[in-house]
Write a protein that holds these residues in place. Structure first.
Motif, PDB file in Angstrom:
ATOM      1  N   SER A   1       0.821  -1.212   0.000  1.00  0.00           N
ATOM      2  CA  SER A   1       0.000   0.000   0.000  1.00  0.00           C
ATOM      3  C   SER A   1       0.855   1.262   0.000  1.00  0.00           C
ATOM      4  CB  SER A   1      -0.993   0.009   1.163  1.00  0.00           C
ATOM      5  OG  SER A   1      -0.445  -0.626   2.282  1.00  0.00           O
ATOM      6  N   ASP A   2       0.286   2.245  -0.677  1.00  0.00           N
ATOM      7  CA  ASP A   2       0.961   3.513  -0.860  1.00  0.00           C
ATOM      8  C   ASP A   2       0.657   4.387   0.356  1.00  0.00           C
ATOM      9  OD1 ASP A   2       1.978   5.872  -1.669  1.00  0.00           O
ATOM     10  OD2 ASP A   2       1.094   5.805  -3.684  1.00  0.00           O
ATOM     11  N   ARG A   3       1.702   4.749   1.126  1.00  0.00           N
ATOM     12  CA  ARG A   3       1.454   5.592   2.294  1.00  0.00           C
ATOM     13  C   ARG A   3       2.150   6.936   2.161  1.00  0.00           C
ATOM     14  NH1 ARG A   3       1.474   1.856   7.576  1.00  0.00           N
ATOM     15  NH2 ARG A   3       3.689   2.313   7.511  1.00  0.00           N
ATOM     16  N   GLY A   4       2.034   7.492   0.971  1.00  0.00           N
ATOM     17  CA  GLY A   4       2.632   8.813   0.748  1.00  0.00           C
ATOM     18  C   GLY A   4       4.122   8.729   0.550  1.00  0.00           C
ATOM     19  N   ASP A   5       4.903   8.935   1.616  1.00  0.00           N
ATOM     20  CA  ASP A   5       6.351   8.959   1.407  1.00  0.00           C
ATOM     21  C   ASP A   5       6.986   7.570   1.545  1.00  0.00           C
ATOM     22  OD1 ASP A   5       5.860   8.783   4.034  1.00  0.00           O
ATOM     23  OD2 ASP A   5       7.211  10.425   4.658  1.00  0.00           O
ATOM     24  N   GLU A   6       6.145   6.562   1.712  1.00  0.00           N
ATOM     25  CA  GLU A   6       6.715   5.211   1.684  1.00  0.00           C
ATOM     26  C   GLU A   6       5.682   4.218   1.158  1.00  0.00           C
ATOM     27  OE1 GLU A   6       7.828   4.521   5.754  1.00  0.00           O
ATOM     28  OE2 GLU A   6       5.788   3.972   6.311  1.00  0.00           O
ATOM     29  N   VAL A   7       6.195   3.045   0.751  1.00  0.00           N
ATOM     30  CA  VAL A   7       5.301   1.997   0.282  1.00  0.00           C
ATOM     31  C   VAL A   7       5.436   0.817   1.230  1.00  0.00           C
ATOM     32  CG1 VAL A   7       4.835   0.329  -1.568  1.00  0.00           C
ATOM     33  CG2 VAL A   7       5.315   2.722  -2.126  1.00  0.00           C
ATOM     34  N   LEU A   8       4.300   0.383   1.780  1.00  0.00           N
ATOM     35  CA  LEU A   8       4.296  -0.660   2.797  1.00  0.00           C
ATOM     36  C   LEU A   8       4.144  -2.033   2.133  1.00  0.00           C
ATOM     37  CD1 LEU A   8       4.197  -1.174   5.936  1.00  0.00           C
ATOM     38  CD2 LEU A   8       1.711  -1.270   5.652  1.00  0.00           C
ATOM     39  N   ILE A   9       4.951  -2.977   2.595  1.00  0.00           N
ATOM     40  CA  ILE A   9       4.840  -4.344   2.083  1.00  0.00           C
ATOM     41  C   ILE A   9       3.794  -5.088   2.904  1.00  0.00           C
ATOM     42  CG2 ILE A   9       6.075  -6.539   1.812  1.00  0.00           C
ATOM     43  CD1 ILE A   9       8.611  -4.830   1.363  1.00  0.00           C
TER      44      ILE A   9
END
Lengths: 353, 567
Positions: free
Chosen positions: B520-528
């Motif tokens: 998922s896209d969390r703005g300044d990072e992408v979560l696995i």
């Protein structure tokens, strides 16, 4: 009309072709002639002295050999047959459908490219060389496949020595091939009451085992020259065979091939002292001679000392544990001395076998 | 109702027979030749099985024993009707005379042959040509199936699917010999999308040995039954049955029916490009070639290594579950996967609609049965480019001979060639590369852990967006270099879009179709979120992982390559 080196006519296809006029090539040619095959041998130096006995009629030549080192059973089989034809043209040797290749592995890619124009699907090609190529440890049959149209390939390995082949002394080997027809042709060419040829479809395993036994032979001779006893040599050989098994399996071969004729069988023969050039090389290295000098002193092309390095790098890239190969590679690259190598190997953590 | 539909072959009524034109491919004559083909098959198998009394008895015992065992375990409609016959047979064999044995063998072989044989209905073919794209897209809304089938405007499948490769050469070869398509296999949709790709490229339809489990989807079943597919029941272990299958596929190839086989045998569970091919029935191509050459029939046989590349794989979750579970390795047939569930189809196609190049089919250059490249005239070439005669591979003492052991060896050699071609002809998709860069990051920050421990990191590790974009760009550039060198291919969106867009598309495609979130896209990072599915999609990259890794990622890339290759 094609002619042989001494001007005799070379008409019609011979049954067996041999590429390479070294000791092994000559042994194979003589063994095939003993089985009453018409043999043509390719050599880059067709006038070399070593080849002259081959062109003599068989009966005369064999009478001249010393009785002392000849097996009596072989002596009884006195095949008639035409002299072996010597040629310096690859096209002439490739007229045979069954080709034995006995050249040092470093010449293999060049030879394969040079042979390409003469090969097609009818050829059965069997090599007896020890060697693996490049970081992926390609086998020599891989090299033949890459550069030629031939597909029916095989590798002959095991405790076969050039002298045993030449003189018909008891011995045996294993032919690795996917094609039962190749194994049958090799048996027909070479097998007899004093020559047993086993068969396996583990083409990769045969070639990896055979190549790495070459390295083990050198190192074991080195160890003995340094005064190490049979226990140390046995320890080294067993662990090195275990590493060979790992590499073989990683390349898609089978463990039992390593413990068969192509691996353990060949190693027993070498340690037993079958007079192969790797022993002389190992002894020279053991006396402290530099690698080049030692190779020259051994008086033969000894294949693949650099193979220890290739094997160690390959194992590292696949995550395999090969402490012996790594230690040997470091020593051959003169990064460590023999004594340091021994200390390092003996200090390596002991695990379950 | 659906069950009944799927178990019985459904045919259109025979009102007006189709008369094939001379320019039609061989398969249009199939119904006229069907009886003759079956006769040849039965005769060939019978010849092999009746060389002596002991051999006949062995074949009969083998058939009765295996069928009784299978039917007893199966306990379904088929068991009720067939079990009695095989139990009776098992009792009778010992008392049979040689002529009775022969007659019973012929009966069994004929039974098997009829069970295997397919049907080809040119009317269904015409319907499929117009209708299949609509069928696929209307699955999104089954209630509109009928109206969609009849309406004139085709949905946007054209854009969904891209075809690559030297199609002109294949078209030139078609009339000269038999083409055997041997694609990679990731999904049960493969045979359908490949059939569509052939049609779109003006290539002849193919016959295909479809697993009986494919017939569980009623729509697919209808088309399979009428488009020349023959049925392969993997549950049947009888030697004679396997001989019938081989003979059937060999006879079709000999007669010029272009064929399709999945040489991996089963869908790639892991998403890895197949590396160990058994070839199975595809191997009959080699012996079919030998038989034609020996019979002086001027019809060559060529193999077309093909890759089928998806952005999203319908059955990814089930396949991956299966790969990771120990027992999974023995499971050959999965009957309860996404393929047989209409709701999964709906979700799947909904996701793909509007996605440019969601599936890329790439036809590699054809090879002869011995792995040599073939030009448009059908000439085989040696490594140096000389024309060579492929029949020389069949020579023994100057004669062309049939030799099963030899052909089996050629088949193993051919498998190696196909494996190498697959790697070169693979088209890397956006989802796969994004998954790879994310998974490599996971590998890097969990150094030293084994695969299963890594897969437990659900929703715990994130990759900074800036780093992800930079590394994705690097990896894409490295892949493009490999593509220039002929080592791999990339999909058009992957080649052309900006890294930020690629990331957004990948996340968009995954989430909403798969039952768990992948990332998922969390703005300044992408979560696995789901390392398992990431692993599935990134596995396509394993052969290239070390070559596309930057210096700092090489260790993780190597670990990925080793971790997967040892499983």
């Amino acid at each position: 009309m094609k002619t042989s080196a001494d001007g005799a006519a070379l008409d019609g296809a011979p049954a067996v072709g041999v590429i390479g006029g070294g000791a092994f090539g000559r042994g194979l040619a003589l063994a095939a002639r003993r089985n009453s095959h018409r043999v043509r041998l390719y050599s880059r130096h067709p006038d070399g002295q070593a080849l002259s006995p081959l062109t003599a009629p068989p009966a005369k030549r064999e009478r001249a050999t010393s009785k002392a080192n000849e097996d009596p059973r072989a002596t009884r089989r006195r095949p008639a047959g035409p002299p072996i034809e010597i040629t310096s043209e690859l096209g002439a040797v490739a007229e045979a459908s069954l080709l034995f290749v006995a050249v040092p592995s470093r010449y293999f890619p060049d030879l394969a490219r040079a042979l390409e124009p003469y090969l097609d699907g009818r050829h059965l090609i069997v090599h007896v060389s020890r060697g693996l190529v490049g970081p992926e440890l390609l086998t020599l049959t891989d090299v033949l496949r890459e550069h030629t149209a031939a597909r029916r390939l095989g590798a002959l390995a095991g405790p076969l020595s050039a002298t045993a082949l030449a003189q018909g002394r008891p011995g045996g080997g294993v032919i690795g091939t996917l094609f039962p027809g190749v194994a049958a042709a090799v048996r027909e060419a070479l097998a007899g009451p004093s020559m047993r040829i086993y068969e396996t479809d583990d083409l990769v395993g045969v070639q990896i085992s055979s190549a790495l036994v070459g390295v083990m032979t050198v190192v074991s001779a080195m160890l003995r020259e340094r005064g190490l006893g049979p226990t140390a040599v046995a320890l080294f050989c067993s662990r090195a065979l275990a590493e060979t098994t790992r590499i073989t399996e990683s390349r898609g071969g089978r463990a039992e091939t390593t413990t068969g004729l192509a691996g353990a069988g060949d190693l027993f023969s070498a340690i037993g002292g079958d007079g192969r050039p790797e022993i002389a090389l190992g002894e020279a290295l053991g006396r402290g001679a530099p690698v080049d000098e030692a190779a020259a002193a051994a008086g033969a092309h000894v294949e693949g000392l650099e193979l220890a390095t290739l094997a160690a790098e390959y194992a590292a890239s696949k995550g395999l544990s090969t402490p012996v190969a790594t230690a040997i590679a470091d020593m051959l690259a003169e990064r460590t001395t023999l004594d340091e190598t021994l200390t390092r190997l003996m200090a390596y953590p002991v695990g379950t076998e | 109702m659906l069950r009944a539909l799927s178990e019985r072959p459904l045919h259109l009524p025979r009102l007006r027979p189709y008369v094939p034109r001379p320019s039609d491919p061989a398969i249009f004559w199939f119904n006229a030749e069907r009886d003759d083909i079956l006769r040849t098959v039965v005769q060939r198998v019978l010849e092999g099985a009746t060389t002596g009394s002991a051999r006949m008895e062995l074949a009969l015992n083998d058939a009765a024993f295996h069928e009784v065992r299978r039917l007893e375990a199966q306990r379904d409609e088929e068991s009720r009707t067939q079990l009695g016959y095989y139990r009776g047979l098992l009792r009778r064999i010992g008392r049979m005379s040689d002529s009775e044995k022969r007659a019973t063998l012929e009966e069994l072989i004929t039974r098997f042959a009829h069970d295997v044989a397919g049907n080809f209905d040119p009317r269904v073919y015409a319907l499929a040509r117009r209708g299949v794209p609509k069928v696929i897209t209307s699955v999104m809304d089954p209630s509109r199936l009928a109206t969609d089938l009849l309406s004139a405007d085709a949905p946007a499948i054209h854009d969904l699917l891209a075809v690559q490769g030297d199609v002109a050469r294949l078209r030139a070869l078609e009339p000269r010999g038999t083409l055997i398509y041997v694609p990679t296999h990731s999904s049960n949709l493969d045979s359908i999308v490949l059939a569509h790709a052939l049609d779109r490229s003006d290539l002849a339809p193919v016959v295909y040995g479809a697993g009986k489990n494919l017939f569980t989807n009623p729509i697919i079943s209808f088309f399979m039954h009428n488009l020349g597919a023959y049925r392969v029941d993997r549950r049947v272990r009888v030697g004679l049955y396997k001989a019938v299958l081989k003979a059937y596929s060999s006879v079709l190839i000999e007669r010029g029916y272009h064929s399709l086989f999945f040489p991996g045998g089963t869908r790639s569970r892991s998403g890895l490009i197949e590396r160990h091919l058994k070839l199975g029935l595809a191997g009959t191509g080699v012996s079919a070639f030998a038989r034609n050459k020996r019979g002086r029939i001027a019809r060559d046989v060529w193999f077309v290594p093909t890759t089928i590349n998806y952005s999203l794989v319908l059955e990814a979750e089930t396949l991956m579950e299966d790969w990771l579970s120990e027992e999974g390795r023995a499971r050959y047939i999965i009957e309860d996967d996404e393929f047989s569930r209409i709701d999964r189809w709906v979700a799947f196609f909904r996701k793909l609609v509007g996605l440019h190049h969601a599936c890329v089919i790439r036809f590699g250059d054809p090879v002869d049965p011995f792995g040599n490249p073939v030009d448009a005239e059908g000439r085989s070439a040696s490594p140096a480019g000389r024309t060579i005669d492929p029949s020389s591979y069949l020579l023994d003492q100057g004669e062309i001979v049939l030799d099963e052991a030899r052909d089996a060896a050629y088949t193993r050699e051919l498998a190696d060639v196909l494996v190498e071609r697959y790697e070169r002809e693979t088209v890397i998709m956006t989802t796969q590369l994004v998954a790879h860069v994310l998974f490599r990051h996971l590998t890097d920050v969990t150094a030293g852990l084994d695969l299963f421990a890594r897969l437990r990191y659900r929703g715990e590790i994130a990759m900074p967006r800036e780093e992800l974009e930079a590394k994705l760009g690097e990896a894409r550039d490295a892949l493009t270099d490999l593509e220039q060198a002929g080592a791999v291919h990339t999909s058009e969106p992957l080649r052309t879009l900006a890294p930020a867009t690629l990331i957004a598309r990948a996340i968009e495609v995954w989430n909403g179709y798969h039952s768990t979130r992948v990332a998922s896209d969390r703005g300044d990072e992408v979560l696995i979120d789901d390392p398992k599915l990431l692993l599935y999609y990134q596995n396509r990259l394993v052969p290239y992982a070390e070559r596309i890794a930057g210096r700092r990622d090489r260790r993780a890339a190597r670990e990925i390559a080793q971790m997967v290759s040892t499983r």
